[in-house]
Every structure is written in C-alpha cells, then in structure tokens.
Design a protein around this motif. Structure first.
Motif, PDB file in Angstrom:
ATOM      1  N   UNK A  94     -99.967  -1.943  -7.982  1.00  0.00           N
ATOM      2  CA  UNK A  94     -99.561  -2.523  -9.264  1.00  0.00           C
ATOM      3  C   UNK A  94     -99.411  -4.039  -9.206  1.00  0.00           C
ATOM      4  N   UNK A  95     -99.714  -4.609  -8.044  1.00  0.00           N
ATOM      5  CA  UNK A  95     -99.677  -6.062  -7.850  1.00  0.00           C
ATOM      6  C   UNK A  95     -98.291  -6.657  -8.122  1.00  0.00           C
ATOM      7  N   UNK A  96     -97.245  -5.900  -7.783  1.00  0.00           N
ATOM      8  CA  UNK A  96     -95.888  -6.424  -7.898  1.00  0.00           C
ATOM      9  C   UNK A  96     -95.625  -7.349  -6.710  1.00  0.00           C
ATOM     10  N   UNK A  97     -94.832  -8.389  -6.915  1.00  0.00           N
ATOM     11  CA  UNK A  97     -94.616  -9.355  -5.828  1.00  0.00           C
ATOM     12  C   UNK A  97     -93.779  -8.782  -4.688  1.00  0.00           C
ATOM     13  N   UNK A  98     -94.196  -9.109  -3.460  1.00  0.00           N
ATOM     14  CA  UNK A  98     -93.409  -8.769  -2.274  1.00  0.00           C
ATOM     15  C   UNK A  98     -92.658 -10.026  -1.873  1.00  0.00           C
ATOM     16  N   UNK A  99     -91.393 -10.072  -2.205  1.00  0.00           N
ATOM     17  CA  UNK A  99     -90.595 -11.248  -1.892  1.00  0.00           C
ATOM     18  C   UNK A  99     -89.920 -11.085  -0.534  1.00  0.00           C
ATOM     19  N   UNK A 100     -89.443 -12.168  -0.006  1.00  0.00           N
ATOM     20  CA  UNK A 100     -88.735 -12.129   1.271  1.00  0.00           C
ATOM     21  C   UNK A 100     -87.479 -11.260   1.166  1.00  0.00           C
ATOM     22  N   UNK A 101     -86.797 -11.336   0.039  1.00  0.00           N
ATOM     23  CA  UNK A 101     -85.589 -10.524  -0.149  1.00  0.00           C
ATOM     24  C   UNK A 101     -85.931  -9.030  -0.155  1.00  0.00           C
ATOM     25  N   UNK A 102     -87.023  -8.656  -0.791  1.00  0.00           N
ATOM     26  CA  UNK A 102     -87.427  -7.240  -0.813  1.00  0.00           C
ATOM     27  C   UNK A 102     -87.807  -6.755   0.585  1.00  0.00           C
ATOM     28  N   UNK A 103     -88.552  -7.579   1.307  1.00  0.00           N
ATOM     29  CA  UNK A 103     -88.941  -7.197   2.667  1.00  0.00           C
ATOM     30  C   UNK A 103     -87.724  -7.104   3.578  1.00  0.00           C
ATOM     31  N   UNK A 104     -86.769  -8.017   3.418  1.00  0.00           N
ATOM     32  CA  UNK A 104     -85.540  -7.959   4.214  1.00  0.00           C
ATOM     33  C   UNK A 104     -84.751  -6.699   3.867  1.00  0.00           C
ATOM     34  N   UNK A 105     -84.678  -6.361   2.594  1.00  0.00           N
ATOM     35  CA  UNK A 105     -83.993  -5.137   2.188  1.00  0.00           C
ATOM     36  C   UNK A 105     -84.651  -3.898   2.766  1.00  0.00           C
ATOM     37  N   UNK A 106     -85.975  -3.867   2.748  1.00  0.00           N
ATOM     38  CA  UNK A 106     -86.706  -2.729   3.314  1.00  0.00           C
ATOM     39  C   UNK A 106     -86.447  -2.623   4.816  1.00  0.00           C
ATOM     40  N   UNK A 107     -86.433  -3.766   5.502  1.00  0.00           N
ATOM     41  CA  UNK A 107     -86.158  -3.763   6.939  1.00  0.00           C
ATOM     42  C   UNK A 107     -84.740  -3.247   7.226  1.00  0.00           C
ATOM     43  N   UNK A 108     -83.785  -3.622   6.387  1.00  0.00           N
ATOM     44  CA  UNK A 108     -82.414  -3.140   6.576  1.00  0.00           C
ATOM     45  C   UNK A 108     -82.310  -1.633   6.327  1.00  0.00           C
ATOM     46  N   UNK A 109     -83.032  -1.126   5.339  1.00  0.00           N
ATOM     47  CA  UNK A 109     -83.031   0.320   5.076  1.00  0.00           C
ATOM     48  C   UNK A 109     -83.573   1.072   6.286  1.00  0.00           C
ATOM     49  N   UNK A 110     -84.713   0.624   6.795  1.00  0.00           N
ATOM     50  CA  UNK A 110     -85.322   1.295   7.945  1.00  0.00           C
ATOM     51  C   UNK A 110     -84.418   1.171   9.171  1.00  0.00           C
ATOM     52  N   UNK A 111     -83.837  -0.004   9.393  1.00  0.00           N
ATOM     53  CA  UNK A 111     -82.944  -0.189  10.543  1.00  0.00           C
ATOM     54  C   UNK A 111     -81.717   0.717  10.439  1.00  0.00           C
ATOM     55  N   UNK A 112     -81.167   0.846   9.236  1.00  0.00           N
ATOM     56  CA  UNK A 112     -80.013   1.720   9.048  1.00  0.00           C
ATOM     57  C   UNK A 112     -80.336   3.177   9.329  1.00  0.00           C
TER      58      UNK A 112
END
Length: 132
Positions: A94-112
């Motif tokens: 859908x060409x939605x933006x991948x921002x640094x905040x979104x990537x950091x949030x995803x990394x925190x979810x996976x790490x948790x």
C-alpha cells in the motif's frame, strides 16, 4: 511441541494479517468515509470484507487451539506479531511510509516476544496438582 507453537503462531499471524490488510483495502476502496448507510454499504460491498471475515474466523480457531497448549504470557505477546507483519506488508503493498519510529516499535515488539519466550523456557514447569 515446539513445531506446534511455531506453526501455530505463524498461522495466527497470517490470519490476523489477512484480516487487517483486508479491512484496510475494503476501507480504501469505500472512500470517502462518511457516517452513513451509503458508506457502510460500500464497505460491506467490497470483496475484501470476506478476506477480513475469513481472517478473523481463522485467527479465532487458531488462537483457541494455541491456548490449549501454549503458556499464556508468551502466547499473548506473540499474538501481536501481526502488528509487525501488517506494517511491513502495508509499506510494500500500500506504499505506506516506514518511519524510524515504526521500525523501532516493531523491533521492540519482536524483542519483547523473544524475551518472554526465553523467560518461559527457563522456568521449570510446576506440577498442576491434577491426576494424570
């Protein structure tokens, strides 16, 4: 049993991702948003709505099967992996933006989830007190 968990959570993530992406696509194709019956009929007239329903039904039955066997802490956390998969697929499809905040949030979810899974693996099983 480990294969059951891996397969089960991947299946749960796939169903949840299907549901979320289908709802997004149904909503996009039913624009403009309005609080009226015409908009609701446009939403429910989209074929994507069937993908959303199928995803939710599949996720429900997969989740119920997993809850019979999986520890509740890691299971609940892993059930939120679809947030990461929806974000990544939305960026790609859908060409939605991948921002640094979104990537950091995803990394925190996976790490948790990984931390909870590791902690659960280190905990000795307690006897249930029920006869086998």
């Amino acid at each position: 049993m480990r294969r059951f968990y891996v397969f089960g959570f991947l299946l749960l993530m796939a169903f949840d991702t299907l549901a979320q992406l289908s709802f997004k696509l149904a909503g996009i194709h039913a624009l403009p948003v309005a609080a009226d019956l015409a908009w609701l009929s446009r939403v429910f007239g989209q074929p994507w709505i069937f993908g959303a329903l199928a995803g939710y039904v599949g996720a429900f039955f997969t989740w119920m099967s997993l809850l019979k066997h999986a520890p509740i802490g890691p299971a609940f956390a892993a059930s939120h992996l679809e947030m990461v998969s929806v974000m990544l697929l939305s960026a790609w499809l859908l060409h939605e933006p991948l921002t640094l905040a979104r990537l950091a949030g995803a990394a925190l979810i996976v790490a948790g989830i990984l931390c909870l899974g590791a902690a659960e693996g280190d905990t000795p099983e307690e006897p249930s007190g029920l006869p086998s």
